[in-house]
Design a protein around this motif. Sequence first.
Motif, short mmCIF file in Angstrom:
data_model
loop_
_atom_site.label_atom_id
_atom_site.label_comp_id
_atom_site.label_asym_id
_atom_site.label_seq_id
_atom_site.Cartn_x
_atom_site.Cartn_y
_atom_site.Cartn_z
N UNK A 91 0.81 -1.22 0.00
CA UNK A 91 0.00 0.00 0.00
C UNK A 91 0.85 1.27 0.00
N UNK A 92 2.15 1.14 0.29
CA UNK A 92 3.04 2.31 0.29
C UNK A 92 3.91 2.36 -0.96
N UNK A 93 3.63 1.51 -1.95
CA UNK A 93 4.39 1.54 -3.20
C UNK A 93 4.03 2.79 -4.00
N UNK A 94 4.92 3.16 -4.90
CA UNK A 94 4.69 4.31 -5.78
C UNK A 94 5.71 5.40 -5.53
N UNK A 95 6.14 6.04 -6.61
CA UNK A 95 7.17 7.09 -6.50
C UNK A 95 7.12 7.92 -7.77
N UNK A 96 7.55 9.16 -7.66
CA UNK A 96 7.75 9.99 -8.83
C UNK A 96 6.65 10.99 -9.07
N UNK A 97 6.67 11.65 -10.25
CA UNK A 97 5.67 12.67 -10.58
C UNK A 97 4.25 12.16 -10.45
N UNK A 98 3.38 13.01 -9.89
CA UNK A 98 2.03 12.57 -9.53
C UNK A 98 1.19 12.17 -10.72
N UNK A 99 1.48 12.70 -11.92
CA UNK A 99 0.64 12.39 -13.07
C UNK A 99 1.02 11.06 -13.73
N UNK A 100 2.07 10.43 -13.28
CA UNK A 100 2.47 9.14 -13.84
C UNK A 100 1.80 8.01 -13.06
N UNK A 101 1.43 6.93 -13.75
CA UNK A 101 0.82 5.79 -13.03
C UNK A 101 1.69 5.23 -11.93
N UNK A 102 3.02 5.32 -12.10
CA UNK A 102 3.93 4.73 -11.12
C UNK A 102 3.92 5.47 -9.79
N UNK A 103 3.23 6.61 -9.70
CA UNK A 103 3.19 7.36 -8.46
C UNK A 103 2.30 6.72 -7.41
N UNK A 104 1.51 5.72 -7.78
CA UNK A 104 0.59 5.08 -6.84
C UNK A 104 0.88 3.58 -6.80
N UNK A 105 0.36 2.88 -5.79
CA UNK A 105 0.55 1.42 -5.72
C UNK A 105 -0.04 0.67 -6.90
N UNK A 106 -1.00 1.27 -7.60
CA UNK A 106 -1.69 0.56 -8.68
C UNK A 106 -0.72 0.09 -9.76
N UNK A 107 0.33 0.87 -10.04
CA UNK A 107 1.26 0.47 -11.10
C UNK A 107 2.02 -0.78 -10.70
N UNK A 108 2.49 -0.84 -9.47
CA UNK A 108 3.19 -2.04 -9.00
C UNK A 108 2.26 -3.25 -9.04
#
Length: 598
Positions: A118-135
Amino acid sequence: MTATDAGGRPSLAGPGAHLAPALLAWAADESPARSRLCLLTGPPNSGKTRLLAWLLAGSTGKPRPTVHAVGFAAGHIPQTLAWQLGRHLGYGPLAPTGLLARLAEDPRPVLLLITDLHRAGRGPAHLPAATPRAVISELVTPLLSLPNVRAAVEVDDPDLLPHDGALVLDLGHRHHSRPAHPNHPIPLPRAEPPDEVTGFAAGPATAPARSASRPPAGPGTDWLHAGDEDREHALDHALRAGQAAQLLTDPGYLVHGSVAAITATLADDTVAVPKRLRATWRQAAPALAAPGLSDPERAAVLHSAALGHDPKLAAFLRPLAEQHHWTTGWRRPTGRAVAATILRSGADQPPTLVTADPLGRLTRRDAATGTTCTTIVSPPVLRPAGLCAVGNDCLLAVDSGGSLHPIPVEPTGAISGGAEHLAHHHNAAALDAPRTRPTAVAADRDKAVVADAEGDIHFWSIADHRTGPRTHRLHTGAITSVACLFLSRTGTTLVVTGALDGAVRLWDSTSGRPMPQPVEQRNALPTALAMADTDAGPVLAVAWSDRLLHLWILLEGRMTPVPLLYDVEALTLTGSQLTVAGRGGITAIHLDLDSLWN
């Protein structure tokens, strides 16, 4: 709470102890009907991470259950989390697609632990990788689609991860996090510390709240003396302040900053940084993400990558890189090099580096600079897998089909009689018994070694080749690489082999027997070997399939690891210069032999 002690594991008390038997039973059950996903859920400080750590603590050295890899998801994107898992599995740092492909080919059942999803995600907010959903969508869900993969996953809300048929271990009232605000690309600061057990941290902690009197670290910070918190979270704060591009042009931050944060931010093409920085970082980041690197070693890794893409950055980094016990002297990213050897032309002349590309073209290079000198005429059918120098005027190559080819260095030169006899002997033997086909070759002075697909070595005297080889079985599978070193002070020739069984073995010509135990045994494949007699004694270099290089001082049994930027297919070692050849071209590394093992 009751204490739990099962299978030699340490006792577990407190929150979550009552669920330990259920977790252990799930992990130990390898039947086809068992659930392939176990979700550990609950509020902060409920013991989720502690319970996973308890399972991991008892998995080493026991038949089952064995945990094969741990991923610390907090603050990571799919790419950097895949690097973690790939390293633990013995594959090396692979992109998510590469990791999934390797696992799909791996016959063993694999058990993964993933913390803080639930704490995954990094980087610019508009990128999918900023939230756990991408992982979840790019890595965790595809992993769980593989029939040989199971995972125990820590998450605060089970609804975050699709879990039909999963075993859900709820450690208390579930805490449902609110979605992160778009202006906050990483999880918001929280008051509670992450769950932690000795030897099992929950990954990068979220940035704590700061007082107004202490602004976040940013461009111009003395990163050498900055704290771990500032190094880890500076780019997260810079993204919110609109200063990411300025921070990424600070070479000091590139050396000391968060690899996950930099990787995630550089994935955003709208962040204005030079293309050469992105190219440098793409090559350096997987190696920089290895745990335990010192600041000088990080500088040495980044300097090595910059030499192939960004000379100005490389020049800036060199002083700090030279504080480390290895430094890259030169790089030639000229395409894939599949074989390499050192040609010693004479006592008063410097050694020459000979490299081979996949098409069989042989190139002589200045070993001190890597610049091209001349080409060597090679057979049109040659597709080399290995190369060695037999004397000063002849090369011996083994091709991908297992045939040996003696090659004169000069167009009008003669082939060594010993090399020609050796090649004819093994080529003829392989026709009668294909399993004896050569797979690797090495030579030093008038001694040569041919290794084969049955795990045998064949030790030849080139000067007295008519006596035939001395043959010894060192491995139970095909040998992938071999190195040979003549010690003039004792008259002994050392032979080191690496094979598909993951073992590196040492044999000497005096006793005629291998060492009882391998020099090294790993869950990876040795891809290249080199040896040299140095002022520190005989030194062995071993390149592994997981992008690690191990440097051994053989007489003392001490080893120093070196992270590699690309897959290595050939090594040469002359004095204090190690030359690495592979998919990323050719790199010369200067070794400080006085400090390397201290």
